[in-house]
Scaffold this active site. Structure first.
Site, PDB file in Angstrom:
ATOM      1  N   ASP A 108      -8.874  10.690   9.470  1.00  0.00           N
ATOM      2  CA  ASP A 108      -9.704  11.832   9.846  1.00  0.00           C
ATOM      3  C   ASP A 108     -11.187  11.519   9.747  1.00  0.00           C
ATOM      4  O   ASP A 108     -12.022  12.226  10.330  1.00  0.00           O
ATOM      5  CB  ASP A 108      -9.375  13.019   8.944  1.00  0.00           C
ATOM      6  CG  ASP A 108      -9.675  12.725   7.481  1.00  0.00           C
ATOM      7  OD1 ASP A 108     -10.653  13.276   6.944  1.00  0.00           O
ATOM      8  OD2 ASP A 108      -8.938  11.936   6.857  1.00  0.00           O
ATOM      9  N   GLY A 164       0.816  -1.200   0.000  1.00  0.00           N
ATOM     10  CA  GLY A 164       0.000   0.000   0.000  1.00  0.00           C
ATOM     11  C   GLY A 164       0.855   1.258   0.000  1.00  0.00           C
ATOM     12  O   GLY A 164       2.088   1.191  -0.048  1.00  0.00           O
ATOM     13  N   GLN A 165       0.195   2.398   0.086  1.00  0.00           N
ATOM     14  CA  GLN A 165       0.912   3.665  -0.002  1.00  0.00           C
ATOM     15  C   GLN A 165       1.947   3.812   1.113  1.00  0.00           C
ATOM     16  O   GLN A 165       3.115   4.097   0.860  1.00  0.00           O
ATOM     17  CB  GLN A 165      -0.073   4.836   0.062  1.00  0.00           C
ATOM     18  CG  GLN A 165      -0.989   4.934  -1.144  1.00  0.00           C
ATOM     19  CD  GLN A 165      -1.640   6.297  -1.242  1.00  0.00           C
ATOM     20  OE1 GLN A 165      -1.123   7.209  -1.861  1.00  0.00           O
ATOM     21  NE2 GLN A 165      -2.790   6.449  -0.617  1.00  0.00           N
ATOM     22  N   TYR A 213     -16.849   3.610   6.242  1.00  0.00           N
ATOM     23  CA  TYR A 213     -15.386   3.640   6.330  1.00  0.00           C
ATOM     24  C   TYR A 213     -14.937   4.219   7.675  1.00  0.00           C
ATOM     25  O   TYR A 213     -14.152   3.608   8.400  1.00  0.00           O
ATOM     26  CB  TYR A 213     -14.802   4.460   5.176  1.00  0.00           C
ATOM     27  CG  TYR A 213     -13.322   4.715   5.315  1.00  0.00           C
ATOM     28  CD1 TYR A 213     -12.407   3.665   5.280  1.00  0.00           C
ATOM     29  CD2 TYR A 213     -12.832   6.009   5.492  1.00  0.00           C
ATOM     30  CE1 TYR A 213     -11.044   3.899   5.421  1.00  0.00           C
ATOM     31  CE2 TYR A 213     -11.473   6.260   5.631  1.00  0.00           C
ATOM     32  CZ  TYR A 213     -10.584   5.193   5.603  1.00  0.00           C
ATOM     33  OH  TYR A 213      -9.237   5.429   5.752  1.00  0.00           O
ATOM     34  N   THR A 218      -9.719   1.000   2.253  1.00  0.00           N
ATOM     35  CA  THR A 218      -9.782   2.461   2.160  1.00  0.00           C
ATOM     36  C   THR A 218     -10.698   2.966   1.054  1.00  0.00           C
ATOM     37  O   THR A 218     -10.749   4.174   0.807  1.00  0.00           O
ATOM     38  CB  THR A 218      -8.371   3.048   1.935  1.00  0.00           C
ATOM     39  OG1 THR A 218      -7.821   2.486   0.734  1.00  0.00           O
ATOM     40  CG2 THR A 218      -7.456   2.739   3.116  1.00  0.00           C
TER      41      THR A 218
END
Length: 293
Positions: free
Chosen positions: A103, A10-11, A126, A63
Site C-alpha cells: 500500500d 519471511g512472513q 520504501y 521491508t
C-alpha cells in the site's frame, strides 16, 4: 507445477513453503537470501535455469520502512533490481511471476478504499523502491501478477501483533496511533491466494495478468487492531491482563518515514477475478498462540 519461492523465511514466504510442502503434484524450490541473493543477476539466472520453474513467487523484500530512508541503495537493490532479475528470468523460461507489493506505493490520504487504477505517489524510499519493482516486473515479464497488500502479520518474522504481545507482557499502559487506518492481513491468507492464482495459471486457465489488491477486513486503526489483539490474548490466557490503551495521533509518534493515514485497499477486483475472500484478521488472531512463540 514447479514453483520457485524467494524469501522463504519471511512472513509470507514461510507460509507459502509450509502450504506447498505436502502437495505431491507440486515441485517446490524454496530459497532464502543465504541461498539466493536476488540482487545478483547471474545467481538468479543460474537458479532459474537449473530448476526451470513454471511459477516464480517473489516474497523477498526490504521491508524495514524507517531503515529504508538511510539504506537507499539496498532498498532499491532488493525491491527493484531483484524483482527485475526474477521477472527477466521468468520470461526467459516462459514462467509466470507473482510479486508481492504494498500500500506504500500510494500517497495514503485518499478518502475511501484504494483501487488498482488509482494514481501512485509513494511518500518514502520504501514505497518508491517497491513501486519501481512493480514497474520493472511489468516491463520484464508478460505473465505477471502484482499483489499489493498491507499490515501483514503472521507466525514468522516481525510484525505488529508480535510487538503488541511482547509489550503487553511488560507494560501496564500503551499509546497506540489511532488516526492511521488499514486492513490487517494474515500472511497465511496471502499465501493461500498466491497458490490459488499460481494453480490456475499452471492449469492453463485464462488469467488476467496485472495488478491486484488483497488485504484484510474489517478496516481498523492501529489502536483498534491493538485493542482486538489484547482482548483475544487475555481471553485465551496468554496475557494475564490487558494493558491500558490510549489513542494518539500520528504527530505524537514521529518516525523517520512517513506512514500512510489511509492504507485501505479495495479487494473487489481480485474477488471477482479469482473468487477469493478477503483475509479475516479476527479469525487469524484466534491462532494467537502461534504468535507468542
Amino acid at each position: 507445477m514447479r514453483v520457485l519461492i524467494t524469501g522463504c523465511y519471511g512472513q509470507v514466504g514461510s507460509c507459502l513453503t509450509q502450504q506447498l510442502a505436502n502437495n505431491v503434484n507440486i515441485a517446490v524450490c524454496a530459497l532464502d537470501r543465504e541461498h539466493l541473493d536476488i540482487t545478483d543477476q547471474d545467481a538468479v539466472n543460474a537458479a532459474v535455469a537449473q530448476f526451470e520453474p513454471s511459477i516464480i513467487i517473489n516474497a523477498a523484500a526490504h521491508t524495514a520502512v524507517d531503515k529504508a530512508e538511510e539504506e537507499i541503495d539496498l532498498s532499491y537493490a532488493i525491491n527493484r533490481d531483484g524483482p527485475k532479475y526474477l521477472a527477466e528470468a521468468a520470461q526467459s523460461v516462459g514462467a509466470a511471476i507473482l510479486h508481492i507489493s504494498t500500500d506504500y506505493v500510494f500517497e495514503g490520504n485518499k478518502e475511501g478504499e484504494y483501487v488498482e487504477t488509482d494514481t501512485t505517489s509513494p511518500q518514502g524510499i520504501y514505497g518508491e523502491s517497491k513501486l519501481a519493482g512493480e514497474i520493472a516486473v511489468v516491463e520484464a515479464c508478460e505473465k505477471h501478477i502484482i499483489l499489493r497488500t498491507a499490515w501483514v502479520f503472521g507466525e514468522n518474522g516481525n510484525n505488529f501483533v508480535k510487538t503488541m504481545l511482547r509489550l503487553g507482557e511488560n507494560r501496564d499502559s500503551l499509546s497506540i496511533v489511532g488516526d492511521q487506518f488499514g486492513g490487517p492481513t494474515y500472511a497465511g491468507d496471502i499465501a493461500n491466494v498466491l497458490i490459488k492464482i499460481a494453480s490456475l495459471i499452471a492449469q492453463g486457465d485464462t488469467v488476467e495478468y496485472g495488478v491486484y489488491h488483497y488485504s484484510g477486513l474489517p478496516h481498523v486503526s492501529w489502536f483498534e487492531f491493538a485493542d482486538a489483539i489484547f482482548d483475544i490474548a487475555v481471553e485465551q490466557g496468554f496475557l494475564d491482563k490487558k494493558p491500558s490503551l490510549t489513542s494518539i495521533v500520528t504527530d505524537q509518534y514521529p518516525t523517520p518515514a512517513k506512514r500512510p493515514s489511509n492504507s485501505r485497499l479495495s479487494t473487489e477486483k481480485i474477488s471477482q477475478a479469482f473468487s477469493v475472500e478477503e483475509s479475516n484478521w479476527l479469525v487469524a488472531l484466534e491462532k494467537i498462540k502461534g504468535y507468542m512463540a
